[in-house]
Design an enzyme around this catalytic site. Structure first.
Site, PDB file in Angstrom:
ATOM      1  N   HIS A 173       0.838  -1.185   0.000  1.00  0.00           N
ATOM      2  CA  HIS A 173       0.000   0.000   0.000  1.00  0.00           C
ATOM      3  C   HIS A 173       0.880   1.244   0.000  1.00  0.00           C
ATOM      4  O   HIS A 173       2.093   1.177   0.244  1.00  0.00           O
ATOM      5  CB  HIS A 173      -0.923  -0.022   1.212  1.00  0.00           C
ATOM      6  CG  HIS A 173      -2.010  -1.043   1.094  1.00  0.00           C
ATOM      7  ND1 HIS A 173      -3.056  -1.130   1.992  1.00  0.00           N
ATOM      8  CD2 HIS A 173      -2.221  -2.027   0.176  1.00  0.00           C
ATOM      9  CE1 HIS A 173      -3.862  -2.116   1.642  1.00  0.00           C
ATOM     10  NE2 HIS A 173      -3.374  -2.687   0.551  1.00  0.00           N
ATOM     11  N   GLU A 221       1.314   3.778   1.950  1.00  0.00           N
ATOM     12  CA  GLU A 221       2.036   4.119   3.169  1.00  0.00           C
ATOM     13  C   GLU A 221       3.264   3.236   3.356  1.00  0.00           C
ATOM     14  O   GLU A 221       4.362   3.722   3.672  1.00  0.00           O
ATOM     15  CB  GLU A 221       1.122   3.986   4.397  1.00  0.00           C
ATOM     16  CG  GLU A 221      -0.087   4.894   4.357  1.00  0.00           C
ATOM     17  CD  GLU A 221      -1.319   4.224   3.761  1.00  0.00           C
ATOM     18  OE1 GLU A 221      -2.420   4.440   4.281  1.00  0.00           O
ATOM     19  OE2 GLU A 221      -1.168   3.470   2.764  1.00  0.00           O
ATOM     20  N   CYS A 262      -2.100  -0.887   7.277  1.00  0.00           N
ATOM     21  CA  CYS A 262      -1.229   0.283   7.230  1.00  0.00           C
ATOM     22  C   CYS A 262      -1.209   1.016   8.566  1.00  0.00           C
ATOM     23  O   CYS A 262      -0.199   1.634   8.933  1.00  0.00           O
ATOM     24  CB  CYS A 262      -1.690   1.233   6.132  1.00  0.00           C
ATOM     25  SG  CYS A 262      -1.480   0.553   4.476  1.00  0.00           S
ATOM     26  N   ALA A 302     -31.871   1.281 -38.545  1.00  0.00           N
ATOM     27  CA  ALA A 302     -32.892   1.649 -39.522  1.00  0.00           C
ATOM     28  C   ALA A 302     -34.041   0.645 -39.463  1.00  0.00           C
ATOM     29  O   ALA A 302     -33.967  -0.377 -38.772  1.00  0.00           O
ATOM     30  CB  ALA A 302     -32.280   1.695 -40.919  1.00  0.00           C
ATOM     31  N   SER A 340     -27.501  -1.310 -38.803  1.00  0.00           N
ATOM     32  CA  SER A 340     -27.025  -0.351 -37.812  1.00  0.00           C
ATOM     33  C   SER A 340     -25.552   0.000 -37.962  1.00  0.00           C
ATOM     34  O   SER A 340     -25.045   0.820 -37.200  1.00  0.00           O
ATOM     35  CB  SER A 340     -27.258  -0.904 -36.399  1.00  0.00           C
ATOM     36  OG  SER A 340     -26.552  -2.124 -36.224  1.00  0.00           O
ATOM     37  N   LEU A 383     -17.229  -7.955 -28.537  1.00  0.00           N
ATOM     38  CA  LEU A 383     -17.115  -7.392 -27.184  1.00  0.00           C
ATOM     39  C   LEU A 383     -15.667  -7.308 -26.701  1.00  0.00           C
ATOM     40  O   LEU A 383     -15.382  -7.414 -25.518  1.00  0.00           O
ATOM     41  CB  LEU A 383     -17.970  -8.174 -26.182  1.00  0.00           C
ATOM     42  CG  LEU A 383     -19.468  -8.197 -26.497  1.00  0.00           C
ATOM     43  CD1 LEU A 383     -20.208  -9.018 -25.455  1.00  0.00           C
ATOM     44  CD2 LEU A 383     -20.030  -6.782 -26.566  1.00  0.00           C
ATOM     45  N   GLY A 410     -28.796  -4.947 -25.721  1.00  0.00           N
ATOM     46  CA  GLY A 410     -29.572  -4.039 -26.564  1.00  0.00           C
ATOM     47  C   GLY A 410     -30.564  -3.187 -25.787  1.00  0.00           C
ATOM     48  O   GLY A 410     -30.520  -3.104 -24.557  1.00  0.00           O
TER      49      GLY A 410
END
Length: 340
Positions: free
Chosen positions: A54, A56, A89, A167, A172, A208, A272
């Site tokens: 982390h 720190e 921490c 359309a 599309s 995707l 969609g």
């Protein structure tokens, strides 16, 4: 000598360090600056991702034993108080003998919060809320997921100016131009997962993936397909480089929480129209990305379906946060009014 302006300047530097950390993942981006008693910066650190030190402890590691005794630690997020892949921490700061800890934003985690209380119990001065508005902006995405136990949810669509996504004949590609499509891929590369309904998979067979230019982005979002219809055996999502997940889509809030438990902190909903509308109707959407093309199509194929809204008074009012010109197209980034 420690001054208010010096503390605020160090917090600004801590924000800069935090921004060096990864923009996605289960952990927040955190930066840390350690000041000697005379106000000199003696160490800096930031968090680099899950499993790494982390901020720190990263900063403390740059000092010799005893080098932080009596120092002031300036950090963007309340020091954690739990043991995960790394130790708490708060305990590391106590062991280092620091005199003061200054932080910007309280840790909202059930398990990880309480660091400030632990530090005060050990006799360390704690100053909270320094430049907290800037800290909230820096940690916005992570704070949403930590406070609500679900991913940050963005709904995206591309449409004509009259709100059509295709359309009348169903065609599309492409409503928007190459600049807008490149922006979509850049934003895909910055999220953990992309969500679509099974209807979109069957009808459009989307890959995707996230592409940067001609190449796949080095880290890919995970596709999540919502719905109970069968995914075709030859669907492109089945060969996605990050694999894919399925979800029934029958109880979206619970399913979003389940994704959060799998480490998904940001979810881009791409459609969609029926699925996007169902997500919007849950009231859980944090942001909208709407790509508008200077084009009129008319017809029935609108970007959204029924939202359960019957009157203007009940409409979902949005606050436009940003507009971006992308070639001939326009991107509107908006949030529901009253959200964060």
């Amino acid at each position: 000598m420690r001054t208010q302006s010096g503390i605020e300047g160090s917090m600004t530097r801590a924000f800069e360090l935090a921004a060096l950390g990864p923009a996605r993942g289960v952990n927040p981006r955190v930066g840390c600056v350690i000041l000697a008693a005379d106000g000199r910066v003696i160490a800096e650190g930031h968090h680099r991702g899950a499993g790494t030190p982390h901020a720190e402890t990263d900063a403390l590691s740059q000092l010799p034993p005893g080098g932080a005794a009596g120092a002031t630690v300036v950090v963007t997020l309340e020091p954690c108080n739990h043991t995960g892949r790394t130790g708490p921490c708060s305990e590391a700061l106590i062991a280092a003998g620091v005199s003061t800890v200054v932080y910007s934003v309280d840790d909202p985690g059930v398990a990880s919060s309480g660091g400030a209380e632990r530090l005060r119990a050990a006799g360390i001065e704690v100053i909270a809320g320094v430049k907290s508005e800037e800290g909230e902006i820096l940690l916005d995405d992570w704070l949403v997921t930590a406070r609500l136990g679900r991913p940050l949810i963005t709904v995206k669509w591309a449409s004509s100016l009259d709100g059509r996504v295709a359309a009348a004949d169903g065609s599309s590609r492409w409503i928007t131009g190459p600049e807008a499509r490149a922006d979509v891929h850049r934003r895909r590369a910055g999220v953990d997962a992309i969500a679509v309904g099974t209807g979109t998979v069957v009808a459009d067979d989307p890959a995707l993936t996230a592409r940067l230019g001609d190449d796949l982005a080095p880290i890919q979002p995970i596709p999540v397909v919502f719905g109970r219809s069968e995914i075709p055996a030859d669907a492109r999502v089945r060969s996605h480089p990050a694999g894919f997940l399925t979800s029934p889509g029958t109880s979206l809030p619970g399913e979003f929480h389940a994704l959060h438990s799998r480490g998904i902190r940001s979810l881009l909903v791409e459609g969609g129209p029926r699925f996007a509308s169902a997500v919007i109707a849950t009231g859980l959407v944090d942001e909208f990305h709407v790509y508008l093309a200077p084009l009129l199509l008319g017809g029935p194929r609108s970007a959204l379906t029924d939202l359960g809204i019957e009157s203007i008074a009940d409409g979902m009012r949005l606050a436009v946060r940003e507009t971006v010109t992308l070639g001939p197209d326009l991107l509107l980034i908006a949030t529901p009014k009253g959200r964060h």
